[in-house]
Design a protein around this motif. Structure first.
Motif, PDB file in Angstrom:
ATOM      1  N   HIS A 225       0.813  -1.220   0.000  1.00  0.00           N
ATOM      2  CA  HIS A 225       0.000   0.000   0.000  1.00  0.00           C
ATOM      3  C   HIS A 225       0.845   1.267   0.000  1.00  0.00           C
ATOM      4  O   HIS A 225       0.373   2.331  -0.401  1.00  0.00           O
ATOM      5  CB  HIS A 225      -0.957   0.001   1.195  1.00  0.00           C
ATOM      6  CG  HIS A 225      -2.160  -0.863   0.987  1.00  0.00           C
ATOM      7  ND1 HIS A 225      -2.230  -2.171   1.415  1.00  0.00           N
ATOM      8  CD2 HIS A 225      -3.339  -0.618   0.344  1.00  0.00           C
ATOM      9  CE1 HIS A 225      -3.401  -2.690   1.065  1.00  0.00           C
ATOM     10  NE2 HIS A 225      -4.085  -1.780   0.416  1.00  0.00           N
ATOM     11  N   ASN A 226       2.095   1.168   0.428  1.00  0.00           N
ATOM     12  CA  ASN A 226       2.997   2.324   0.404  1.00  0.00           C
ATOM     13  C   ASN A 226       3.806   2.408  -0.877  1.00  0.00           C
ATOM     14  O   ASN A 226       4.637   3.301  -1.032  1.00  0.00           O
ATOM     15  CB  ASN A 226       3.953   2.262   1.597  1.00  0.00           C
ATOM     16  CG  ASN A 226       3.297   2.694   2.886  1.00  0.00           C
ATOM     17  OD1 ASN A 226       2.459   3.587   2.896  1.00  0.00           O
ATOM     18  ND2 ASN A 226       3.680   2.064   3.989  1.00  0.00           N
ATOM     19  N   TRP A 227       3.563   1.513  -1.800  1.00  0.00           N
ATOM     20  CA  TRP A 227       4.301   1.467  -3.069  1.00  0.00           C
ATOM     21  C   TRP A 227       3.531   2.225  -4.140  1.00  0.00           C
ATOM     22  O   TRP A 227       2.478   1.796  -4.601  1.00  0.00           O
ATOM     23  CB  TRP A 227       4.509   0.006  -3.465  1.00  0.00           C
ATOM     24  CG  TRP A 227       5.167  -0.218  -4.783  1.00  0.00           C
ATOM     25  CD1 TRP A 227       6.110   0.563  -5.384  1.00  0.00           C
ATOM     26  CD2 TRP A 227       4.929  -1.315  -5.681  1.00  0.00           C
ATOM     27  NE1 TRP A 227       6.482   0.030  -6.594  1.00  0.00           N
ATOM     28  CE2 TRP A 227       5.777  -1.122  -6.789  1.00  0.00           C
ATOM     29  CE3 TRP A 227       4.108  -2.433  -5.623  1.00  0.00           C
ATOM     30  CZ2 TRP A 227       5.803  -2.019  -7.858  1.00  0.00           C
ATOM     31  CZ3 TRP A 227       4.133  -3.316  -6.678  1.00  0.00           C
ATOM     32  CH2 TRP A 227       4.974  -3.112  -7.782  1.00  0.00           C
ATOM     33  N   GLU A 228       4.067   3.368  -4.542  1.00  0.00           N
ATOM     34  CA  GLU A 228       3.375   4.215  -5.516  1.00  0.00           C
ATOM     35  C   GLU A 228       3.318   3.574  -6.902  1.00  0.00           C
ATOM     36  O   GLU A 228       2.442   3.906  -7.699  1.00  0.00           O
ATOM     37  CB  GLU A 228       4.070   5.576  -5.594  1.00  0.00           C
ATOM     38  CG  GLU A 228       3.912   6.410  -4.329  1.00  0.00           C
ATOM     39  CD  GLU A 228       4.596   7.755  -4.447  1.00  0.00           C
ATOM     40  OE1 GLU A 228       5.311   7.988  -5.455  1.00  0.00           O
ATOM     41  OE2 GLU A 228       4.422   8.578  -3.521  1.00  0.00           O
ATOM     42  N   GLY A 229       4.228   2.656  -7.186  1.00  0.00           N
ATOM     43  CA  GLY A 229       4.256   2.040  -8.511  1.00  0.00           C
ATOM     44  C   GLY A 229       3.508   0.730  -8.589  1.00  0.00           C
ATOM     45  O   GLY A 229       3.689  -0.026  -9.536  1.00  0.00           O
ATOM     46  N   ARG A 230       2.616   0.452  -7.623  1.00  0.00           N
ATOM     47  CA  ARG A 230       1.986  -0.873  -7.581  1.00  0.00           C
ATOM     48  C   ARG A 230       1.050  -1.142  -8.753  1.00  0.00           C
ATOM     49  O   ARG A 230       0.747  -2.299  -9.024  1.00  0.00           O
ATOM     50  CB  ARG A 230       1.218  -1.061  -6.267  1.00  0.00           C
ATOM     51  CG  ARG A 230       0.078  -0.084  -6.018  1.00  0.00           C
ATOM     52  CD  ARG A 230      -0.542  -0.342  -4.646  1.00  0.00           C
ATOM     53  NE  ARG A 230      -1.609   0.575  -4.320  1.00  0.00           N
ATOM     54  CZ  ARG A 230      -1.425   1.732  -3.708  1.00  0.00           C
ATOM     55  NH1 ARG A 230      -0.191   2.111  -3.363  1.00  0.00           N
ATOM     56  NH2 ARG A 230      -2.434   2.532  -3.433  1.00  0.00           N
ATOM     57  N   MET A 231       0.592  -0.109  -9.433  1.00  0.00           N
ATOM     58  CA  MET A 231      -0.276  -0.340 -10.585  1.00  0.00           C
ATOM     59  C   MET A 231       0.499  -0.346 -11.898  1.00  0.00           C
ATOM     60  O   MET A 231      -0.071  -0.429 -12.966  1.00  0.00           O
ATOM     61  CB  MET A 231      -1.379   0.733 -10.641  1.00  0.00           C
ATOM     62  CG  MET A 231      -2.283   0.739  -9.408  1.00  0.00           C
ATOM     63  SD  MET A 231      -2.871  -0.915  -8.938  1.00  0.00           S
ATOM     64  CE  MET A 231      -3.862  -1.320 -10.375  1.00  0.00           C
ATOM     65  N   SER A 232       1.824  -0.277 -11.798  1.00  0.00           N
ATOM     66  CA  SER A 232       2.644  -0.302 -13.010  1.00  0.00           C
ATOM     67  C   SER A 232       2.699  -1.712 -13.586  1.00  0.00           C
ATOM     68  O   SER A 232       2.643  -2.696 -12.861  1.00  0.00           O
ATOM     69  CB  SER A 232       4.062   0.182 -12.677  1.00  0.00           C
ATOM     70  OG  SER A 232       4.925  -0.035 -13.764  1.00  0.00           O
ATOM     71  N   SER A 233       2.842  -1.813 -14.890  1.00  0.00           N
ATOM     72  CA  SER A 233       2.983  -3.114 -15.547  1.00  0.00           C
ATOM     73  C   SER A 233       4.449  -3.405 -15.849  1.00  0.00           C
ATOM     74  O   SER A 233       4.760  -4.293 -16.625  1.00  0.00           O
ATOM     75  CB  SER A 233       2.174  -3.142 -16.852  1.00  0.00           C
ATOM     76  OG  SER A 233       2.631  -2.124 -17.734  1.00  0.00           O
ATOM     77  N   HIS A 234       5.347  -2.634 -15.251  1.00  0.00           N
ATOM     78  CA  HIS A 234       6.784  -2.805 -15.483  1.00  0.00           C
ATOM     79  C   HIS A 234       7.229  -4.208 -15.071  1.00  0.00           C
ATOM     80  O   HIS A 234       6.607  -4.838 -14.216  1.00  0.00           O
ATOM     81  CB  HIS A 234       7.557  -1.746 -14.686  1.00  0.00           C
ATOM     82  CG  HIS A 234       8.907  -1.463 -15.255  1.00  0.00           C
ATOM     83  ND1 HIS A 234       9.980  -2.301 -15.075  1.00  0.00           N
ATOM     84  CD2 HIS A 234       9.353  -0.422 -16.006  1.00  0.00           C
ATOM     85  CE1 HIS A 234      11.044  -1.788 -15.689  1.00  0.00           C
ATOM     86  NE2 HIS A 234      10.684  -0.659 -16.256  1.00  0.00           N
ATOM     87  N   ARG A 235       8.329  -4.683 -15.624  1.00  0.00           N
ATOM     88  CA  ARG A 235       8.767  -6.054 -15.383  1.00  0.00           C
ATOM     89  C   ARG A 235       9.223  -6.290 -13.952  1.00  0.00           C
ATOM     90  O   ARG A 235       9.293  -7.436 -13.508  1.00  0.00           O
ATOM     91  CB  ARG A 235       9.870  -6.448 -16.340  1.00  0.00           C
ATOM     92  CG  ARG A 235      11.176  -5.679 -16.164  1.00  0.00           C
ATOM     93  CD  ARG A 235      12.177  -6.081 -17.238  1.00  0.00           C
ATOM     94  NE  ARG A 235      13.434  -5.363 -17.140  1.00  0.00           N
ATOM     95  CZ  ARG A 235      14.463  -5.758 -16.406  1.00  0.00           C
ATOM     96  NH1 ARG A 235      14.358  -6.855 -15.668  1.00  0.00           N
ATOM     97  NH2 ARG A 235      15.582  -5.077 -16.382  1.00  0.00           N
ATOM     98  N   GLY A 236       9.556  -5.272 -13.195  1.00  0.00           N
ATOM     99  CA  GLY A 236       9.784  -5.449 -11.770  1.00  0.00           C
ATOM    100  C   GLY A 236      11.213  -5.265 -11.304  1.00  0.00           C
ATOM    101  O   GLY A 236      12.158  -5.220 -12.087  1.00  0.00           O
ATOM    102  N   ALA A 237      11.350  -5.145  -9.985  1.00  0.00           N
ATOM    103  CA  ALA A 237      12.645  -5.004  -9.331  1.00  0.00           C
ATOM    104  C   ALA A 237      12.647  -5.875  -8.083  1.00  0.00           C
ATOM    105  O   ALA A 237      11.591  -6.192  -7.530  1.00  0.00           O
ATOM    106  CB  ALA A 237      12.903  -3.547  -8.957  1.00  0.00           C
TER     107      ALA A 237
END
Length: 209
Positions: A123-135
């Protein structure tokens, strides 16, 4: 004090079910598992030093070698490791009371705290709705849950995305949930890996240590 006696899995998938909402929290020391052996067999000691896990070394890791039969134990002792049905098992000990690391990780109490940590971080992750491949990020905590370090293990290739993952961890800390855990559970959460990104990225990190 008694330790938990249930079988474990080494990975928990947390977050929403959408492809953009997955991340995984696994211990950096989670074992890879192996073939099941007869639990009634007496373990054979492995000559390895104890690995200190807590600041005062009250909690430590040792290893035991389990063999399917006396014949397998003899093969292993004679150096025929390939044909010996033996497996080395990690144990977490508090003073002299020990349980397998896999048992501890599958306990309901352990996984409840994992869920709490994961939910707040997500919930504190602003990029949680991103479709990026991830880190993937390695998080090091004190035994009180204070954040000691957060290190990018696998970059997403996007500096902004990586920075958002680190910022989510910083905003979520301290992880005081682990204060309430038994010592053998608490030390296993002082080093964790967090993977941020889609399903593909999450699946690619489940077997890593």
């Amino acid at each position: 004090m008694s330790l938990i006696r249930t079988f474990i899995t080494s990975c928990v998938v947390l977050g929403s079910l959408g492809a953009a909402g997955y991340y995984i929290l696994v211990s950096a020391e989670a074992d890879r598992g192996g073939p099941a052996l007869d639990s009634s067999l007496t373990p054979l000691p492995v000559q390895e030093d104890e690995e200190c896990l807590s600041d005062d070394c009250w909690v430590y890791r040792i290893y035991q070698l389990h063999c399917a039969s006396a014949a397998d134990a003899r093969r292993h002792a004679q150096g025929d490791v390939e044909n010996a049905r033996c497996r080395k098992e990690a144990y977490i000990c508090v003073v002299k009371d020990c349980a397998t690391e896999r048992e501890i990780r599958d306990s309901a109490e352990f996984n409840e705290v994992v869920d709490q940590i994961g939910d707040r971080t997500w919930h504190n992750w602003e990029g949680r709705m991103s479709s990026h491949r991830g880190a993937r990020v390695r998080v090091t905590l004190s035994e009180d849950g204070e954040l000691r370090d957060a290190e990018i293990l696998r970059s997403s290739g996007d500096n902004d995305f990586d920075s958002q993952a680190l910022a989510a961890i910083e905003r979520s800390a301290p992880y005081h949930e682990i204060r309430q855990m038994a010592p053998e559970m608490r030390v296993l959460l002082t080093r964790i890996n967090l993977s941020f990104g889609g399903v593909a990225a999450a699946s690619a990190t489940t077997g890593d240590r």
